[in-house]
Write an enzyme that holds these catalytic residues in place. Structure first.
Site, PDB file in Angstrom:
ATOM      1  N   THR A 137       0.408   3.806  -3.129  1.00  0.00           N
ATOM      2  CA  THR A 137      -0.299   4.828  -3.915  1.00  0.00           C
ATOM      3  C   THR A 137      -1.571   5.308  -3.209  1.00  0.00           C
ATOM      4  O   THR A 137      -2.317   4.512  -2.659  1.00  0.00           O
ATOM      5  CB  THR A 137      -0.660   4.268  -5.304  1.00  0.00           C
ATOM      6  OG1 THR A 137       0.509   3.685  -5.872  1.00  0.00           O
ATOM      7  CG2 THR A 137      -1.180   5.352  -6.221  1.00  0.00           C
ATOM      8  N   GLY A 163       0.817  -1.218   0.000  1.00  0.00           N
ATOM      9  CA  GLY A 163       0.000   0.000   0.000  1.00  0.00           C
ATOM     10  C   GLY A 163       0.841   1.254   0.000  1.00  0.00           C
ATOM     11  O   GLY A 163       1.273   1.733   1.051  1.00  0.00           O
ATOM     12  N   GLU A 174      11.598  -4.637  -7.585  1.00  0.00           N
ATOM     13  CA  GLU A 174      10.275  -4.666  -8.215  1.00  0.00           C
ATOM     14  C   GLU A 174      10.379  -4.394  -9.715  1.00  0.00           C
ATOM     15  O   GLU A 174       9.782  -5.085 -10.535  1.00  0.00           O
ATOM     16  CB  GLU A 174       9.385  -3.615  -7.545  1.00  0.00           C
ATOM     17  CG  GLU A 174       7.980  -3.549  -8.096  1.00  0.00           C
ATOM     18  CD  GLU A 174       7.135  -2.454  -7.443  1.00  0.00           C
ATOM     19  OE1 GLU A 174       7.694  -1.390  -7.091  1.00  0.00           O
ATOM     20  OE2 GLU A 174       5.931  -2.660  -7.290  1.00  0.00           O
TER      21      GLU A 174
END
Ligand SMILES: Cc1cc2nc3c(=O)[nH]c(=O)nc-3n(C[C@H](O)[C@H](O)[C@H](O)COP(=O)(O)OP(=O)(O)OC[C@H]3O[C@@H](n4cnc5c(N)ncnc54)[C@H](O)[C@@H]3O)c2cc1C
Length: 391
Positions: A129, A127, A249
């Protein structure tokens, strides 16, 4: 690196690639098409990957994972996508886990990592954005206020993917007001939120239906109480911790894009050889074969950048520019290959049963998430080329 070692590494990856391909063969197009239609989560696929240990590839052996390097994790995700499957249902575990591994205390790691490695706990939700801040992460508004031995969380997140299919959420929230910090990168903190305890007591999840099957959601926090022991690292340093995970990522998602590009290119080549129009295979026409050849060259170039970024990451060297360029070039290569594949198939490309329109929708995401193309270009312009910061 000695030649023998290189050879050894390639051998290892060949075995992993083969094992992933074998697993994916059990999840053909019909499986993904049904889920896509229903917008439902690939529970069986994720369970099979977990059982085979692939999602714990990067977790060190001492915590029950296989302690493999980044290039192996990238190969796993690439193969999933090259087989026509979709790693988006579960890829987050590979990179969110790194934040816990690098910045968690010995106690936190011992408490969570073995259960994440075994699949008992799913760490799939990330979490960051928020609707009000978007790409400007430092402007996020969700607050975490210390009260005794708890933090009280209030605010909202958007695009929190897999929140309904995750036991733990890696959450970035503000612990000091922006004006109260010396540097703008301070004042944010990272928490590992136990979603099982939180639901109905301060957190609500709304699914967002999107153009592809992605299990994404928005989250609302209303006085959610999180034990202070769930804070990772030092209070106020969270942005730095999240940034350190972003290279991983980007490399892993770039590898998925390479897999997608390989799938589109293989599909288009096969079809162009067999489809006969005007008494010849369409692939005999240069107007059809050149776009396939171009997509192949673009994919191979991007693949080199992904390998370069993964090698730097493994050597613990700075790979910010390379991880960003890997994501940029691989996402461009998969999107170009998607468009080419659709065009090569003529009208049939639009039919669900060919899987092309589904993969086309799925791969388009990577122009925007987890970081949009423009933000990568801004990064390169500013940090590599020394141009003035544009925002
Ligand atoms: C399906 C999906 C899944 C996602 N999953 C997650 C998740 O699990 N966790 C999570 O935290 N986030 C997630 N995201 C969020 C994703 O990371 C953001 O959508 C992305 O970073 C872009 O932010 P934004 O949507 O707010 O766009 P905005 O920041 O509003 O940008 C809109 C457009 O303007 C451009 N733009 C903005 N500022 C500039 C500038 N200064 N210069 C040039 N161009 C600019 C952007 O490039 C973009 O094209 C997901 C998003 C989607 C769609």
């Amino acid at each position: 690196m000695a030649h023998a070692e290189l050879h050894h590494a390639d051998d290892d990856l060949a075995q992993i690639r083969e094992a992933v391909r074998a697993l994916c063969a059990g999840f053909p197009g019909e499986y993904w098409r049904r889920l896509d239609r229903e917008r439902s989560y690939p529970d069986e696929f994720v369970a099979a990957l977990t059982k085979a240990g692939f999602l714990a590839a990067l977790i060190p052996e001492q915590y029950g994972g296989s302690g493999l390097p980044m290039s192996a994790a990238a190969a796993i995700l690439e193969e999933i996508h090259a087989a026509g499957c979709n790693g988006a249902a579960c890829h987050a575990q590979m990179y969110t886990m790194g934040t816990l591994l690098r910045h968690g205390s010995a106690e936190q790691k011992a408490r969570w990592l073995p259960r994440i490695a075994s699949g008992e706990l799913r760490l799939q939700a990330f979490g960051v954005t928020e609707p009000g801040s978007g790409s400007d992460t430092l402007n996020l508004r969700t607050t975490a206020v210390r009260e005794g031995d708890h933090y009280i969380i209030n605010g909202q997140k958007i695009w929190t993917s897999r929140a309904e299919h995750s036991d733990l959420l890696l959450l970035l929230a503000r612990t000091s007001a922006r004006e109260a910090t010396e540097r703008r990168t301070e004042g944010l903190s990272v928490f590992l939120v136990d979603m099982r305890l939180a639901q109905g007591t301060g957190i609500s999840i709304n699914p967002i239906r999107t153009m592809m099957n992605h299990a994404t959601t928005e989250l609302f926090f209303d006085d959610l109480r999180v034990p202070a022991e769930n804070l990772l690292g030092q209070e106020g340093q969270g942005f730095r911790y999240i940034l350190s995970g972003m290279n991983a990522e980007r490399i892993l998602i770039a590898a998925e894009c390479i897999g997608d590009a390989k799938w589109f290119i293989a599909k288009a080549s096969a079809y162009a050889k067999e489809r006969v129009v005007f008494d010849r295979p369409i692939g005999q026409n240069q107007g059809v074969q050149f776009p396939i050849a171009r997509a192949y060259a673009q994919m191979r170039a991007a693949e080199l950048m992904v390998r370069e970024a993964a090698a730097l990451y493994e050597a613990q060297r700075d790979c910010g520019a390379e991880a960003n360029m890997a994501k940029l070039t691989a996402a461009d290569a998969s999107w170009a290959a998607a468009d080419m594949c659709l065009q090569t198939h003529g009208g049939f490309g639009f039919a669900e049963e060919f899987d092309i329109e589904r993969k086309f929708r799925e791969t388009r995401l990577y122009q925007t998430a987890p970081i949009s193309t423009n933000l990568i270009l801004s990064y390169l312009a500013e940090h590599v080329l020394g141009l003035p910061r544009s925002y």
